[in-house]
Design a protein around this motif. Structure first.
Motif, PDB file in Angstrom:
ATOM      1  N   PHE A 190      32.226  20.616  84.558  1.00 39.91           N
ATOM      2  CA  PHE A 190      31.488  19.821  85.211  1.00 39.91           C
ATOM      3  C   PHE A 190      33.072  19.360  86.859  1.00 39.91           C
ATOM      4  O   PHE A 190      32.426  20.353  87.809  1.00 39.91           O
ATOM      5  N   GLU A 191      33.841  19.391  86.206  1.00 37.89           N
ATOM      6  CA  GLU A 191      34.424  19.320  87.131  1.00 37.89           C
ATOM      7  C   GLU A 191      35.067  20.785  87.556  1.00 37.89           C
ATOM      8  O   GLU A 191      35.197  20.478  89.087  1.00 37.89           O
ATOM      9  N   LEU A 192      35.048  21.673  86.692  1.00 36.82           N
ATOM     10  CA  LEU A 192      35.276  22.977  87.515  1.00 36.82           C
ATOM     11  C   LEU A 192      34.198  23.465  88.491  1.00 36.82           C
ATOM     12  O   LEU A 192      34.323  23.964  89.174  1.00 36.82           O
ATOM     13  N   LEU A 193      32.728  22.993  87.617  1.00 38.15           N
ATOM     14  CA  LEU A 193      31.941  23.568  88.994  1.00 38.15           C
ATOM     15  C   LEU A 193      32.152  22.792  90.305  1.00 38.15           C
ATOM     16  O   LEU A 193      31.838  23.610  91.365  1.00 38.15           O
ATOM     17  N   LYS A 194      32.573  21.810  90.547  1.00 36.14           N
ATOM     18  CA  LYS A 194      32.413  21.027  91.429  1.00 36.14           C
ATOM     19  C   LYS A 194      33.561  21.484  92.413  1.00 36.14           C
ATOM     20  O   LYS A 194      33.714  21.830  93.335  1.00 36.14           O
TER      21      LYS A 194
ATOM     22  N   THR B 250      19.537  27.050  85.147  1.00 35.60           N
ATOM     23  CA  THR B 250      18.525  27.735  86.882  1.00 35.60           C
ATOM     24  C   THR B 250      19.704  26.133  88.175  1.00 35.60           C
ATOM     25  O   THR B 250      19.513  26.474  88.855  1.00 35.60           O
ATOM     26  N   ALA B 251      19.397  25.340  87.365  1.00 39.47           N
ATOM     27  CA  ALA B 251      19.993  23.841  88.496  1.00 39.47           C
ATOM     28  C   ALA B 251      22.050  23.896  88.669  1.00 39.47           C
ATOM     29  O   ALA B 251      22.269  24.336  89.743  1.00 39.47           O
ATOM     30  N   LEU B 252      22.433  24.635  87.174  1.00 40.33           N
ATOM     31  CA  LEU B 252      23.252  24.315  87.637  1.00 40.33           C
ATOM     32  C   LEU B 252      23.866  26.364  88.439  1.00 40.33           C
ATOM     33  O   LEU B 252      25.551  25.986  88.846  1.00 40.33           O
ATOM     34  N   ASN B 253      23.474  27.278  88.005  1.00 37.99           N
ATOM     35  CA  ASN B 253      23.157  28.022  88.472  1.00 37.99           C
ATOM     36  C   ASN B 253      23.880  27.816  90.654  1.00 37.99           C
ATOM     37  O   ASN B 253      24.194  28.821  91.409  1.00 37.99           O
ATOM     38  N   MET B 254      21.609  27.134  90.970  1.00 38.72           N
ATOM     39  CA  MET B 254      22.329  27.091  92.353  1.00 38.72           C
ATOM     40  C   MET B 254      23.423  25.991  92.570  1.00 38.72           C
ATOM     41  O   MET B 254      24.560  26.673  93.603  1.00 38.72           O
ATOM     42  N   VAL B 255      24.154  25.347  91.931  1.00 37.70           N
ATOM     43  CA  VAL B 255      25.309  24.971  92.125  1.00 37.70           C
ATOM     44  C   VAL B 255      26.974  25.494  92.646  1.00 37.70           C
ATOM     45  O   VAL B 255      27.404  25.454  93.155  1.00 37.70           O
ATOM     46  N   ALA B 256      26.651  26.718  90.986  1.00 35.84           N
ATOM     47  CA  ALA B 256      27.596  27.500  91.572  1.00 35.84           C
ATOM     48  C   ALA B 256      27.483  28.082  92.352  1.00 35.84           C
ATOM     49  O   ALA B 256      28.745  28.622  93.575  1.00 35.84           O
ATOM     50  N   LEU B 257      26.241  29.015  93.173  1.00 34.03           N
ATOM     51  CA  LEU B 257      26.361  29.791  94.207  1.00 34.03           C
ATOM     52  C   LEU B 257      26.279  28.501  95.265  1.00 34.03           C
ATOM     53  O   LEU B 257      27.021  29.407  97.031  1.00 34.03           O
ATOM     54  N   MET B 258      26.384  27.882  95.140  1.00 34.98           N
ATOM     55  CA  MET B 258      26.711  26.966  96.207  1.00 34.98           C
ATOM     56  C   MET B 258      28.126  26.841  96.892  1.00 34.98           C
ATOM     57  O   MET B 258      28.684  26.628  97.723  1.00 34.98           O
ATOM     58  N   ASN B 259      28.869  26.663  95.155  1.00 33.81           N
ATOM     59  CA  ASN B 259      30.522  27.073  96.017  1.00 33.81           C
ATOM     60  C   ASN B 259      30.868  27.908  95.259  1.00 33.81           C
ATOM     61  O   ASN B 259      32.390  28.301  95.034  1.00 33.81           O
ATOM     62  N   GLY B 260      30.706  29.073  95.359  1.00 30.68           N
ATOM     63  CA  GLY B 260      31.021  30.382  96.145  1.00 30.68           C
ATOM     64  C   GLY B 260      30.903  31.330  94.703  1.00 30.68           C
ATOM     65  O   GLY B 260      30.880  32.925  94.837  1.00 30.68           O
ATOM     66  N   ALA B 261      29.884  31.022  93.477  1.00 32.16           N
ATOM     67  CA  ALA B 261      30.468  31.992  92.875  1.00 32.16           C
ATOM     68  C   ALA B 261      29.174  33.624  93.785  1.00 32.16           C
ATOM     69  O   ALA B 261      28.246  33.537  94.471  1.00 32.16           O
TER      70      ALA B 261
ATOM     71  N   TRP C  97      18.949  31.246  97.480  1.00 33.47           N
ATOM     72  CA  TRP C  97      19.492  30.611  97.317  1.00 33.47           C
ATOM     73  C   TRP C  97      20.094  31.683  99.200  1.00 33.47           C
ATOM     74  O   TRP C  97      20.383  30.522 100.393  1.00 33.47           O
ATOM     75  N   GLU C  98      19.630  33.257  98.931  1.00 32.17           N
ATOM     76  CA  GLU C  98      19.814  33.537 100.563  1.00 32.17           C
ATOM     77  C   GLU C  98      18.936  32.987 101.140  1.00 32.17           C
ATOM     78  O   GLU C  98      19.196  33.017 102.411  1.00 32.17           O
ATOM     79  N   VAL C  99      17.343  32.156 101.277  1.00 35.06           N
ATOM     80  CA  VAL C  99      16.971  31.742 102.138  1.00 35.06           C
ATOM     81  C   VAL C  99      17.260  31.247 102.745  1.00 35.06           C
ATOM     82  O   VAL C  99      17.643  30.759 103.742  1.00 35.06           O
TER      83      VAL C  99
END
Length: 272
Positions: free
Chosen positions: A196-200, A238-249, A267-269
């Protein structure tokens, strides 16, 4: 990034569908142990929006059964050949930590090598990828799938991951490997809290100026936190994938392509 002589654009994040041609995956829904299962699963993922198919014949979950080299080559090349024949335009990634398997996979039609060992499980991998002239997914891991859980000790989690990856990136560049994708290795030599720290802090890996791959799909950081099973972990994924996208994935490696593709679309929209 050059793939098949075509420039692959990461302006929009990509979906990588996981195709495990083994009966030993941690998630029962992703097991495709029989030849007859390969193509229907690949076609389904393609129809659901997969940009890349990641095919692996060796489970790397803790305690997984050993797979000998010849068996891995036979199963992986067979699957790649079948899928390449039906989906000539699909980008195929070969999930292997063995240099010999990587060579055979590319000969069979694979476009990318996805190495969970990050070059540590086969000392010929970096030279092999350089010779093959294909993109390489460099994952962070310590030890091997049998010992990695005992090596999740960090004074500075992201700092140490960046340092360990940077040494390998430099070596790959010295060998002439230009196209590298960074995978921070969620679940590999990392505890749930460390994941979770890594994701953040995922955006800190942008220092490599390379696409970041997030492999969070149905992992234990989700189902153990929620006290459910991997089969029930799609919503959490899905919830964590959205966080990953927001953080640069830039790549989501997933078992469930439709849901990941929808997350990317939203995310694109959102970002405009």
């Amino acid at each position: 990034m050059q793939v098949k002589g075509v420039l692959l654009n990461f302006n929009k994040p990509l979906t990588m569908g996981v195709l495990n041609i083994t009966g030993d995956s941690f998630y029962a829904g992703s097991r495709n142990a029989f030849k007859e299962q390969y193509l229907p699963k690949a076609l389904k993922m393609a129809a659901e929006g997969a940009d890349i198919l990641d095919i692996g014949a060796y489970s790397t979950r803790p305690g997984a059964n050993e797979v000998d080299e010849l068996t891995e080559i036979k199963k992986l090349t067979e699957a790649i050949s079948i899928i390449r024949g039906a989906l000539p335009g699909m980008i195929i990634s070969a999930d292997t930590f063995r240099a010999s398997v990587a060579r055979e996979a590319v000969a069979a039609g694979a476009d990318i090598i996805n190495d969970i060992g990050g070059g540590t499980l086969d000392d010929q991998m970096f030279e092999t990828v350089a010779a093959l002239r294909v993109p390489y997914i460099l994952m962070h891991m310590r030890g091997n799938p049998q010992t990695m859980n005992s090596k999740a000790v960090y004074a500075d989690l992201v700092g140490e991951i960046v340092f360990e990856l940077s040494e390998k990136v430099n070596r790959l560049h010295e060998l002439g490997v230009a196209d590298i994708i960074i995978d921070p290795g969620f679940g590999f030599a990392k505890t749930a809290l460390q994941n979770f720290e890594l994701l953040k802090r995922l955006d800190e890996l942008s220092i490599f100026n390379a696409p970041i791959l997030a492999g969070l799909s149905r992992k234990s950081m989700i189902w153990r936190t929620l006290k459910i099973t991997p089969d029930e972990a799609l919503n959490g994924t899905t919830a964590l994938n959205m966080v990953a996208l927001m953080n640069g994935a830039k790549i989501l490696r997933v078992h469930d392509v439709k849901e990941a593709s929808e997350a990317i679309q939203l995310w694109e929209v959102y970002k405009g």
